[in-house]
Design a protein around this motif. Structure first.
Motif, mmCIF file in Angstrom:
data_model
loop_
_atom_site.group_PDB
_atom_site.id
_atom_site.type_symbol
_atom_site.label_atom_id
_atom_site.label_comp_id
_atom_site.label_asym_id
_atom_site.label_seq_id
_atom_site.Cartn_x
_atom_site.Cartn_y
_atom_site.Cartn_z
ATOM 1 N N CYS A 182 0.815 -1.217 0.000
ATOM 2 C CA CYS A 182 0.000 0.000 0.000
ATOM 3 C C CYS A 182 0.850 1.269 0.000
ATOM 4 O O CYS A 182 0.352 2.367 0.265
ATOM 5 C CB CYS A 182 -0.974 -0.019 1.174
ATOM 6 N N LEU A 209 -3.042 7.480 -6.775
ATOM 7 C CA LEU A 209 -3.572 7.514 -5.407
ATOM 8 C C LEU A 209 -2.639 8.361 -4.547
ATOM 9 O O LEU A 209 -1.428 8.214 -4.647
ATOM 10 C CB LEU A 209 -3.603 6.096 -4.811
ATOM 11 N N CYS A 216 -0.460 4.779 1.229
ATOM 12 C CA CYS A 216 -1.680 5.274 0.593
ATOM 13 C C CYS A 216 -2.583 5.945 1.626
ATOM 14 O O CYS A 216 -2.702 5.486 2.763
ATOM 15 C CB CYS A 216 -2.409 4.087 -0.047
ATOM 16 N N ASN A 268 -5.586 5.821 1.898
ATOM 17 C CA ASN A 268 -6.739 5.000 2.283
ATOM 18 C C ASN A 268 -6.394 3.871 3.253
ATOM 19 O O ASN A 268 -7.289 3.151 3.693
ATOM 20 C CB ASN A 268 -7.389 4.385 1.035
ATOM 21 N N LEU A 269 -5.135 3.713 3.579
ATOM 22 C CA LEU A 269 -4.751 2.633 4.493
ATOM 23 C C LEU A 269 -5.130 2.989 5.928
ATOM 24 O O LEU A 269 -4.850 4.091 6.394
ATOM 25 C CB LEU A 269 -3.236 2.391 4.413
ATOM 26 N N CYS A 323 -7.904 -1.723 4.219
ATOM 27 C CA CYS A 323 -8.155 -0.661 3.245
ATOM 28 C C CYS A 323 -9.481 0.004 3.606
ATOM 29 O O CYS A 323 -10.513 -0.658 3.646
ATOM 30 C CB CYS A 323 -8.229 -1.239 1.839
ATOM 31 N N ARG A 357 -11.660 0.227 -3.992
ATOM 32 C CA ARG A 357 -10.226 0.223 -4.307
ATOM 33 C C ARG A 357 -10.001 0.019 -5.818
ATOM 34 O O ARG A 357 -10.800 -0.653 -6.477
ATOM 35 C CB ARG A 357 -9.488 -0.834 -3.475
ATOM 36 N N PRO A 358 -8.904 0.592 -6.339
ATOM 37 C CA PRO A 358 -8.653 0.539 -7.789
ATOM 38 C C PRO A 358 -8.320 -0.876 -8.267
ATOM 39 O O PRO A 358 -8.012 -1.764 -7.464
ATOM 40 C CB PRO A 358 -7.441 1.449 -7.978
ATOM 41 N N CYS A 392 -5.077 -2.625 -7.049
ATOM 42 C CA CYS A 392 -5.135 -3.203 -5.701
ATOM 43 C C CYS A 392 -5.872 -4.536 -5.724
ATOM 44 O O CYS A 392 -5.579 -5.431 -4.941
ATOM 45 C CB CYS A 392 -5.826 -2.254 -4.740
ATOM 46 N N ARG A 417 -5.940 -6.929 8.474
ATOM 47 C CA ARG A 417 -6.115 -6.298 7.173
ATOM 48 C C ARG A 417 -6.967 -7.200 6.293
ATOM 49 O O ARG A 417 -6.660 -8.359 6.116
ATOM 50 C CB ARG A 417 -4.760 -6.068 6.505
ATOM 51 N N ARG A 424 -8.135 -8.062 2.730
ATOM 52 C CA ARG A 424 -7.834 -7.769 1.333
ATOM 53 C C ARG A 424 -8.051 -8.997 0.475
ATOM 54 O O ARG A 424 -7.757 -10.076 0.913
ATOM 55 C CB ARG A 424 -6.403 -7.288 1.207
HETATM 56 S S1 SF4 Z 1 -5.658 -1.465 -1.086
HETATM 57 FE FE1 SF4 Z 1 -6.581 0.435 -0.319
HETATM 58 S S2 SF4 Z 1 -5.036 1.266 1.083
HETATM 59 FE FE2 SF4 Z 1 -3.998 -0.223 -0.230
HETATM 60 S S3 SF4 Z 1 -3.155 0.961 -1.950
HETATM 61 FE FE3 SF4 Z 1 -5.188 0.165 -2.554
HETATM 62 S S4 SF4 Z 1 -6.607 1.846 -2.047
HETATM 63 FE FE4 SF4 Z 1 -4.714 2.216 -0.930
#
Ligand code: SF4
Ligand code: SF4
Length: 189
Positions: free
Chosen positions: A97, A123, A131, A133-134, A141, A147-148, A151, A187, A189
């Motif tokens: 991130c 970002l 980032c 957003n972390l 996240c 999220r893009p 990610c 986390r 993800r």
């Molecule tokens: S997963 Fe979320 S926090 Fe990590 S880089 Fe992507 S947008 Fe940012």
């Protein structure tokens, strides 16, 4: 953000960009004038010409700040390899991130993510290198649903910036510019 809001944000961005462009052009003009004065007074030494050429090159690069846009059309269809992030956070420190991530046209249209004003459309990262957003406390996240694509598809398995050995769980050295987030505990993800 609705369409009108997005258009207003884009118009604002274009205005900011134009202001920056004019500011850089003005600075370049001043710089050139200063150089001419220094040459006239004979204060420049041999070798200074190379430095000046490099500075001119940098100014030119800054004037042509490229727009970076991911070409992924629908990020909601993008998937990636499941990684056991939760059990690895104390080792990897969520450094994925901190990597550069480009937004897509879809991201801009959805209006759920912010980007670097002077590096459209990356970002944003905060001073700690991660980032925006972390979640600094939990490691998740905060914009997970939005999220893009990068990610969503990313896997750190073969990324030598993260692991010397993924299976043996041996992390690569942390980059000196990144602050380790030892308090990360979870986390998703
Ligand atoms: S997963 Fe979320 S926090 Fe990590 S880089 Fe992507 S947008 Fe940012
Ligand atoms: S994807 Fe990111 S958070 Fe998950 S293990 Fe890899 S580097 Fe760590």
């Amino acid at each position: 953000m609705d369409e009108a809001g997005l258009q207003a944000a884009l118009a604002q961005l274009a205005q900011d960009h134009e202001r920056t462009r004019r500011g850089v052009a003005e600075l370049q003009q001043q710089f050139e004038t200063l150089i001419e004065i220094m040459i006239a007074f004979g204060t420049l030494r041999p070798g200074h010409a190379d430095l000046i050429a490099k500075l001119r090159q940098r100014v030119e690069i800054a004037r042509r700040a490229p727009v970076e846009l991911s070409s992924v059309e629908d990020k909601h269809t993008v998937t990636g390899e499941p990684i056991d992030c939760e059990s690895r956070l104390s080792l990897c420190q969520a450094r994925c991130c901190s990597f550069t991530v480009q937004l897509s046209r879809q991201d801009l249209e959805e209006g759920e993510l912010t980007w670097e004003i002077d590096q459209p459309y990356r970002l944003p990262r905060l001073a700690d290198g991660y980032c925006v957003n972390l979640d600094r406390g939990e490691g998740g996240c905060q914009r997970y649903e939005h999220r893009p694509a990068t990610c969503r598809s990313y896997s750190c398995r073969s990324d030598k910036r993260v692991w010397l050995d993924f299976d043996a769980r041996i992390p690569a050295p942390m980059p000196p510019t990144l602050i380790a987030l030892d308090r990360l505990t979870r986390r998703d993800r």
